[in-house]
Design an enzyme around this catalytic site. Sequence first.
Site, short mmCIF file in Angstrom:
data_model
loop_
_atom_site.label_atom_id
_atom_site.label_comp_id
_atom_site.label_asym_id
_atom_site.label_seq_id
_atom_site.Cartn_x
_atom_site.Cartn_y
_atom_site.Cartn_z
N GLU A 262 0.88 -1.17 0.00
CA GLU A 262 0.00 0.00 0.00
C GLU A 262 0.91 1.21 0.00
O GLU A 262 1.67 1.42 0.95
CB GLU A 262 -0.92 -0.03 1.22
CG GLU A 262 -2.04 0.99 1.15
CD GLU A 262 -1.73 2.24 1.96
OE1 GLU A 262 -1.38 3.27 1.33
OE2 GLU A 262 -1.83 2.18 3.19
N CYS A 301 -1.73 8.42 3.46
CA CYS A 301 -1.54 8.05 2.06
C CYS A 301 -2.70 8.52 1.18
O CYS A 301 -2.51 8.83 0.01
CB CYS A 301 -1.37 6.54 1.93
SG CYS A 301 0.07 5.89 2.80
#
Length: 506
Positions: A262, A301
Amino acid sequence: MIYAAPGTPGAVVTFKPRYGNYIGGEFVPPVKGQYFTNTSPVNGQPIAEFPRSTAEDIDKALDAAHAAADAWGRTSVQERSNILLKIADRIEQNLELLAVTETWDNGKAVRETLNADIPLAADHFRYFAGCIRAQEGSAAEINDSTVAYHIHEPLGVVGQIIPWNFPLLMAAWKLAPALAAGNCVVLKPAEQTPLGICVLLELIGDLLPPGVLNVVQGFGREAGEALATSKRIAKIAFTGSTPVGSHILKCAAESIIPSTVELGGKSPNIYFEDIMQAEPAFIEKAAEGLVLAFFNQGEVCTCPSRALVQESIYPAFMEEVLKKVRAIKRGDPLDTETMVGAQASQQQYEKILSYLDIAQQEGAELLAGGSVEKLEGNLASGYYIQPTLLKGHNGMRVFQEEIFGPVVGVTTFKDEAEALAIANDTEYGLGAGLWTRDINRAYRMGRGIKAGRVWTNCYHLYPAHAAFGGYKKSGVGRETHKMMLDHYQQTKNLLVSYDIDPLGFF
């Protein structure tokens, strides 16, 4: 309420001056006896010493994990599930202790750790405790005498590398499915935030058999590299930057093992003109949705770091946004009223400031913030930056490159087609936000945006059972959903014939 600083009178937690690696159910010193000192972003002062581990420490942890793997893999689903539930209970029972620890380690506001990070960590353990109990294999009747059975089996020993922006929550995201599926784990925390996992292990270590969960501290280029390149792991999972993630994928390919990564993002947050005809409460919600870019100091993120506002509502909507920005309470991260805390490290602090210089050079218009947040007293040496709004265009570096800080680029669009083009004009595809009261437009845009998650009329919700992961350079794989169990398992096919007669070929 202001929590006392750890180790001071009235504090809910006091840390040890030195921590070890957690291997085989106990804290042990690093093989070479080397340590590094971690500092708190809150005040820039030392917290404790942590092992500067090497490949020898990784091997020691892998020895412990492999020794425990067969027994843990054979442990009943019911027992594994119950252990995860006990871990969740233990986390919940120590909410304040873990929340203050996480704030001191990472710099984020304690209101977030109390209400998001720690409760969500507990919930993810509970979620996967339920998922593993409900998981089923399958049986397929090939013909009247042949049956194909499909059985889930653990991979064995897996490696996990977690980031510094949500240390305990990201650990929970990865540990819960891996442990539920029957794997043993060697986990390396980020060197910027080594503390929280140590405190957690002190709380939950007795719940797991020795060797099932092992944690090795250290730097990425030393301990992390040794773990990622080891031939003794059956999977590697990583959350972090795209360049490092690319290297992790190459390591996995070299070892021919699966990987989940990720990675970075540059998420668009899109506002259509019809929101300004909505209820006042919804308009406020939409404005908050833009300001949520400053959640966790922008160190997320999926940070909605590109705000796209339809031209016709730009002045009116941005006034609502600026009201929210002006109301942000900054200050002591241990104050439950503080909304934006400290950046996680001096390195990140300096990187963000460099992008503010770049924005100025590119000609971006400063709408809010744009500088260091100067605090007084013990906080003067902390890493604080003002929440910043910049008006510009999508071709600017501050719109294209992941800053990972409290910096939002704002631009406008004329119509739906232009909004979609701007939204997809990025190498990333982790998340996106979409604000409209037109359900048909919401569906069209939601399907058209190239991102793994599209929040619609909301942002920064991270519930279990909502799959999370990226398109394009934002990663491979999905987390926070029952499908993650498959990522930590192999499928065994038993193809069984119940016919006594030979095939007849020979």
